[in-house]
Design a protein around this motif. Structure first.
Motif, short mmCIF file in Angstrom:
data_model
loop_
_atom_site.label_atom_id
_atom_site.label_comp_id
_atom_site.label_asym_id
_atom_site.label_seq_id
_atom_site.Cartn_x
_atom_site.Cartn_y
_atom_site.Cartn_z
N SER A 31 65.88 42.84 -14.62
CA SER A 31 66.38 41.55 -15.10
C SER A 31 66.70 41.62 -16.58
CB SER A 31 65.37 40.43 -14.83
OG SER A 31 64.18 40.63 -15.58
N ASP A 33 67.78 38.88 -20.20
CA ASP A 33 67.98 37.55 -20.76
C ASP A 33 68.40 37.71 -22.22
OD1 ASP A 33 68.05 34.81 -21.10
OD2 ASP A 33 65.90 34.61 -21.43
N HIS A 59 72.71 39.12 -21.45
CA HIS A 59 72.40 38.95 -20.04
C HIS A 59 72.19 37.47 -19.71
CE1 HIS A 59 71.72 43.33 -19.76
NE2 HIS A 59 71.24 43.19 -20.99
N ARG A 60 72.69 37.05 -18.57
CA ARG A 60 72.50 35.69 -18.04
C ARG A 60 73.09 34.63 -18.98
NH1 ARG A 60 67.99 32.98 -16.31
NH2 ARG A 60 66.83 33.61 -18.17
#
Length: 401
Positions: A31, A33, A59-60
Motif C-alpha cells: 500500500s 499514501d 499514492h492514493r
C-alpha cells in the motif's frame, strides 16, 4: 494451479511466474499514501523513487482516484476509432502548457497518445523519418527506451549490443558538446533529420545539459532545417520545477516526448509535435490500440489540473530544500539536477550498497551508478518528509561508508 501456491508472498512467486528481466525484487509493497509506502511486513518507507518518477502526485491521490473511478464507471477502452472527451481534453491541456497560452503556437501543435516513454520516442523516431532524411543525432549516455527505435537512439552500447543490428541512421555525439555537434551536422546537413536529447540524463546519473546547450541546439536546428526533439519522459510534468524542463532555457522544440508523471501512476505516454513536425503523421502511418485510453487520459487530466504554476513553484522550492540539507551530509560530494530530479553524488562508490540497505532505514532509493543516488520522489512530498528523508540518508551513508 499446478506448481504455484498463490498463498505464497508476491516476492516468493515472482521468480516462478515472471521472466528474469529485473531479477527478484528485494521488497513486496502492499500500500501507499502520499510519499509513503508500506511493505508486506508492515514497515513504512519514505518513497524517494515514485516508481521511477511516475507517481507525480504520490499514492492514493484523491484527484486521480475520483477521475479514474468516474471514467471507468461510465466508459472504458474504445480504441482510436472513436472520439472521447477525456482524450481531447488531455491533449488540449498538454498543448496549452507547451504553448504558454500563445494561441498561434497552440494552433500549430498536435499530440499523439501512446502507453509509455519508449513508445513516445518510437513515434518521434518515425516523425524524424517522415522528413525524408535519414540521420538522427542522439547524445552519448542518453536513454530513450527499450523498443527497437528508441533503443537505437539510446547512447548506451551495453543496452544495444544484444539486439544488434539496430535501425540504421543514428549517430551519437558527446552530451553537451555543441562544437562537436556542429561539426557532425556539417558532415551531411541536408540528410540530418533530427537531433534528440534529454534536458537531464536520468539513467546515466542525473546529468543536466550545460547551461545554454538547449538554446544552442535550437539555433543549430533552425540554421539547418533539422527537427529538435526533446525527451521529457522523466523531466516533464513539473518534475524539474518547470512544467517542461526545456522551458528553463526558453526554447521551443519541434517534438516533445513525455510519459512517467503524466498519468500519475497509470500507463500513458504522449508525443507532442509543433509546426511542420505536427503535419508529418497522416492516417495509416502509425498507431497504437491502447493509446489515448479514456481511463488513462482521465488520470492525466487530474494530474494536469493539479500541477499548476503554483504547484510547480513549490516543486522548485522543495528541490532547493533537498539540495541545501544534503550538502551537509557526510559522504555527499555534490548534488546535481533540478527541482525534484536530483543526483546525489557520493564521495565513495557505495550507492548500490546504500540502495540495498535503504529499506532498513525506511527509504526507497535508486542508484543509476556506483557513486550516484537518484532522488525522484512524489512531487507532493512535504518539507517535513524531506527533512526526515535526509536525516535517514545521513545515517544510511554513515553505515555503508
Amino acid at each position: 494451479m499446478a506448481n504455484v501456491d498463490l498463498n505464497a508472498s508476491a516476492k516468493e512467486l515472482w521468480p516462478q511466474v515472471l521472466m528474469n528481466t529485473y531479477g527478484t525484487p528485494q521488497l513486496e509493497l502492499v500500500s501507499g499514501d502520499g510519499a509513503t509506502v508500506t511493505d508486506s511486513q508492515g514497515n513504512t518507507h519514505i518513497d524517494l523513487l515514485a516508481g521511477i518518477a511516475v507517481n507525480a502526485l504520490g499514492h492514493r491521490h484523491p484527484a486521480i482516484i475520483e477521475a479514474v473511478t468516474a471514467q471507468i464507471s461510465s466508459l472504458g477502452h474504445v480504441s482510436n476509432l472513436f472520439a472521447s472527451k477525456p482524450v481531447v481534453t488531455a491533449a488540449a491541456k498538454i498543448i496549452d502548457r507547451f504553448s504558454g497560452g500563445d494561441a498561434e503556437v497552440a494552433d500549430k501543435t498536435r499530440v499523439f497518445f501512446c502507453n509509455s516513454g519508449a513508445e513516445a520516442n518510437e513515434a518521434a523516431f518515425k516523425i524524424a523519418r517522415l522528413t525524408g532524411k535519414r540521420r538522427i543525432l542522439a547524445a552519448e549516455h542518453g536513454f530513450h527506451g527499450r523498443t527497437m527505435g528508441s533503443l537505437a537512439m539510446t547512447g548506451q552500447p551495453d543496452k544495444r549490443a544484444a539486439f544488434e543490428p539496430m535501425p540504421m541512421g543514428v549517430e551519437f555525439y558527446p552530451f553537451g558538446d555543441i562544437d562537436y555537434l556542429r561539426k557532425q551536422v556539417a558532415i551531411n546537413p541536408t540528410d540530418t533529420a533530427a537531433i534528440i536529447l534529454e534536458p537531464i540524463q536520468g539513467e546515466t546519473g542525473v546529468v543536466p545539459a550545460p547551461e545554454g546547450f538547449l538554446a544552442a541546439v535550437r539555433k543549430l536546428c533552425d540554421e539547418n532545417d533539422i527537427l529538435f526533439i526533446v525527451d521529457e519522459v522523466q523531466t516533464g510534468i513539473g518534475r524539474t520545477g518547470d512544467f517542461y524542463a526545456h522551458q528553463h532555457e526558453g526554447v521551443r522544440p519541434d517534438v516533445v516526448t513525455m510519459a512517467k508523471g503524466l498519468g500519475g501512476g497509470l500507463p500513458i505516454g504522449a508525443t507532442l509535435a509543433y509546426g511542420k513536425a505536427a503535419e508529418l503523421m497522416t492516417p495509416g502511418k502509425h498507431g497504437t490500440t491502447f493509446g489515448g485510453n479514456p481511463v488513462a487520459c482521465a488520470a492525466a487530466n487530474a494530474v494536469l489540473d493539479t500541477i499548476d504554476d503554483e504547484f510547480v513553484a513549490e516543486v522548485k522550492a522543495k528541490g532547493e530544500l533537498f539540495e541545501k540539507l544534503l550538502a551537509d551530509v557526510q559522504g555527499v560530494e555534490s548534488v546535481r539536477g533540478r527541482g525534484l530530479m536530483l543526483g546525489v553524488v557520493l564521495d565513495k562508490p557505495v550507492a548500490k550498497e546504500a540502495v540495498a540497505h535503504a529499506f532498513e532505514y525506511g527509504l526507497i532509493l535508486n542508484a543509476p551508478s556506483d557513486k550516484v543516488l537518484r532522488l525522484t520522489p512524489p512531487l507532493v512530498i512535504s518539507g517535513e518528509e524531506i527533512r526526515e528523508a535526509v536525516a535517514r540518508i545521513a545515517k544510511l551513508l554513515a553505515a555503508v561508508a
